[in-house]
Write a protein that holds these residues in place. Structure first.
Motif, mmCIF file in Angstrom:
data_model
loop_
_atom_site.group_PDB
_atom_site.id
_atom_site.type_symbol
_atom_site.label_atom_id
_atom_site.label_comp_id
_atom_site.label_asym_id
_atom_site.label_seq_id
_atom_site.Cartn_x
_atom_site.Cartn_y
_atom_site.Cartn_z
ATOM 1 N N UNK A 217 0.836 -1.209 0.000
ATOM 2 C CA UNK A 217 0.000 0.000 0.000
ATOM 3 C C UNK A 217 0.865 1.252 0.000
ATOM 4 N N UNK A 218 1.964 1.222 0.737
ATOM 5 C CA UNK A 218 2.810 2.412 0.865
ATOM 6 C C UNK A 218 3.735 2.623 -0.328
ATOM 7 N N UNK A 219 4.196 1.534 -0.942
ATOM 8 C CA UNK A 219 5.245 1.654 -1.955
ATOM 9 C C UNK A 219 4.791 1.306 -3.372
ATOM 10 N N UNK A 220 3.710 0.510 -3.488
ATOM 11 C CA UNK A 220 3.322 0.017 -4.797
ATOM 12 C C UNK A 220 4.252 -1.061 -5.334
ATOM 13 N N UNK A 221 5.112 -1.617 -4.491
ATOM 14 C CA UNK A 221 6.097 -2.602 -4.931
ATOM 15 C C UNK A 221 5.635 -4.012 -4.580
ATOM 16 N N UNK A 279 -9.568 -15.053 -0.555
ATOM 17 C CA UNK A 279 -8.202 -14.555 -0.724
ATOM 18 C C UNK A 279 -8.046 -13.851 -2.062
ATOM 19 N N UNK A 280 -8.576 -14.454 -3.126
ATOM 20 C CA UNK A 280 -8.508 -13.808 -4.432
ATOM 21 C C UNK A 280 -9.203 -12.448 -4.404
ATOM 22 N N UNK A 281 -10.323 -12.375 -3.720
ATOM 23 C CA UNK A 281 -11.030 -11.099 -3.622
ATOM 24 C C UNK A 281 -10.200 -10.048 -2.900
ATOM 25 N N UNK A 282 -9.565 -10.430 -1.796
ATOM 26 C CA UNK A 282 -8.728 -9.470 -1.057
ATOM 27 C C UNK A 282 -7.517 -9.049 -1.886
ATOM 28 N N UNK A 283 -6.936 -10.000 -2.599
ATOM 29 C CA UNK A 283 -5.773 -9.672 -3.416
ATOM 30 C C UNK A 283 -6.138 -8.738 -4.569
ATOM 31 N N UNK A 284 -7.278 -8.988 -5.202
ATOM 32 C CA UNK A 284 -7.693 -8.115 -6.300
ATOM 33 C C UNK A 284 -8.044 -6.725 -5.797
ATOM 34 N N UNK A 285 -8.604 -6.644 -4.594
ATOM 35 C CA UNK A 285 -8.925 -5.330 -4.031
ATOM 36 C C UNK A 285 -7.663 -4.513 -3.782
ATOM 37 N N UNK A 286 -6.577 -5.181 -3.394
ATOM 38 C CA UNK A 286 -5.325 -4.477 -3.112
ATOM 39 C C UNK A 286 -4.459 -4.312 -4.358
ATOM 40 N N UNK A 287 -4.292 -5.388 -5.125
ATOM 41 C CA UNK A 287 -3.318 -5.411 -6.216
ATOM 42 C C UNK A 287 -3.925 -5.097 -7.576
ATOM 43 N N UNK A 288 -5.242 -5.127 -7.670
ATOM 44 C CA UNK A 288 -5.904 -4.897 -8.947
ATOM 45 C C UNK A 288 -6.282 -6.208 -9.618
ATOM 46 N N UNK A 289 -7.107 -6.124 -10.641
ATOM 47 C CA UNK A 289 -7.567 -7.325 -11.335
ATOM 48 C C UNK A 289 -6.414 -8.057 -12.017
ATOM 49 N N UNK A 290 -5.420 -7.325 -12.471
ATOM 50 C CA UNK A 290 -4.191 -7.942 -12.989
ATOM 51 C C UNK A 290 -3.177 -7.909 -11.855
#
Length: 333
Positions: A217-221, A279-290
């Protein structure tokens, strides 16, 4: 017109499997796909013997091929292996280490080589965020609990002020950590003592998932461990072939992404991973659909960080730029 024959090597990842099983074709290419028991054997084949035209390489292995000038390889912006690495730092309970600042003047093990792919990023993050300095610790490099030959096919530099020793053959750094013989361990692979729940060891960041999500969230890395390289001559002489190879890797990854996202409808019942849909839902919410992006633009911050860390840690003589290491005509991919 005859398709171009290419030998292509990578490990057996879900994001590459559609290539090796034939569901995705590389336009104009007659591909022969190769893999190995463990991924460093792929790296060795490419670096020592030029066994492949296109190959997965760990970023640090690739960057070390620039030691004496231009590398014989150039990378395409495909990243088959990436992982958040706060979770790769393990400590002995007997050491009394509770915070990153406690790593000062300690003996730290590292898997395979000083500055392995899962070591560069943690050291860099610890340096950026906690003032960690590798020269203030002692380092011992070796294996853990599975057979792996010494890495002797790439240069292994380190700054003169950093104290690095090689563990004797057969040393298990995971066992040494559990016995309190070393204070900490940085490793791409999880040592057996951790997998078995030994009370004598733990991660430096026990709630590592929360820490890693906050870091993103802080770095985008989203840290990158491995890329895919092509022989420099191939990149220079046959750009259309290399573009087609890049597209093939992208299409294979997209096939797996589509399987997982479509599987959400059926609660991902094809895979025996409880709560995977959530888990996929949480990851997509944070990292985006890709959530596992290829290309330079989405990965600029992650690539720039690892190139900076590689130089700061004395693993490359100069601070390489993204433009130095990637195929120029894919820089806008």
């Amino acid at each position: 017109m005859t398709d171009r024959a290419l030998d292509i090597a990578f490990w057996n990842y879900d994001r590459t499997r559609a290539l090796s099983d034939g569901r995705v074709k590389i336009d104009g290419v007659a591909a022969r796909f190769h893999t190995e028991r463990i991924v460093p054997l792929i790296f060795e084949g490419m670096i020592r013997r030029r066994a492949y035209d296109v190959s997965e390489l760990g970023l640090t292995y690739f960057l070390r091929t620039f030691a004496d000038g231009p590398s014989p390889f150039l990378a395409i912006p495909v990243f088959p292996n990436r992982a958040f690495r706060h979770s790769a730092i393990y400590v002995s309970e007997a050491s009394g280490i509770r915070r990153p600042e406690d790593l000062v003047d300690r003996t730290i093990g590292e898997l395979a080589l000083y500055g392995h792919d899962a070591g560069v990023m943690p050291k860099g993050i610890l340096s950026d965020e906690f003032g960690f300095k590798p020269e203030r610790s002692r380092w011992i490099v070796g294996g853990i609990d599975f057979p792996m030959a010494p890495i002797d096919f790439v240069p292994q530099p380190h700054p003169a002020e950093v104290r690095v020793t090689m563990a004797p053959a057969g040393t298990d750094l995971g066992a040494a950590l559990e016995a309190g013989e070393i204070d900490a361990l940085i490793s791409a692979d999880v040592p057996r003592c951790v997998l078995e729940g030994s009370p004598k060891v733990r991660r430096l960041f026990p709630d590592y998932e929360a820490v890693e999500r906050d870091y993103y969230r802080r770095t985008g890395i989203f840290p990158i461990m491995h890329t895919v390289v092509v022989a420099r001559e191939l990149a220079e002489r046959e750009p259309e072939v290399v573009r087609a190879v890049y597209k093939g890797f992208c299409d294979a990854k997209s096939a797996t992404t589509e399987e997982l996202t479509q599987g959400i409808t059926f609660n991902n019942a094809a895979l025996m991973v409880p709560w995977l849909t959530g888990l996929l839902g949480r990851n997509r919410a944070l990292l985006g659909d890709d959530w596992w992006p290829y290309g330079i633009a989405r990965n600029w911050a992650a690539l720039d960080a690892v190139l900076r860390y590689h130089h700061e840690q004395g693993l490359t003589k100069r601070r390489l730029a993204i433009e130095d290491v990637f195929v120029p005509y894919l820089l806008n991919a």
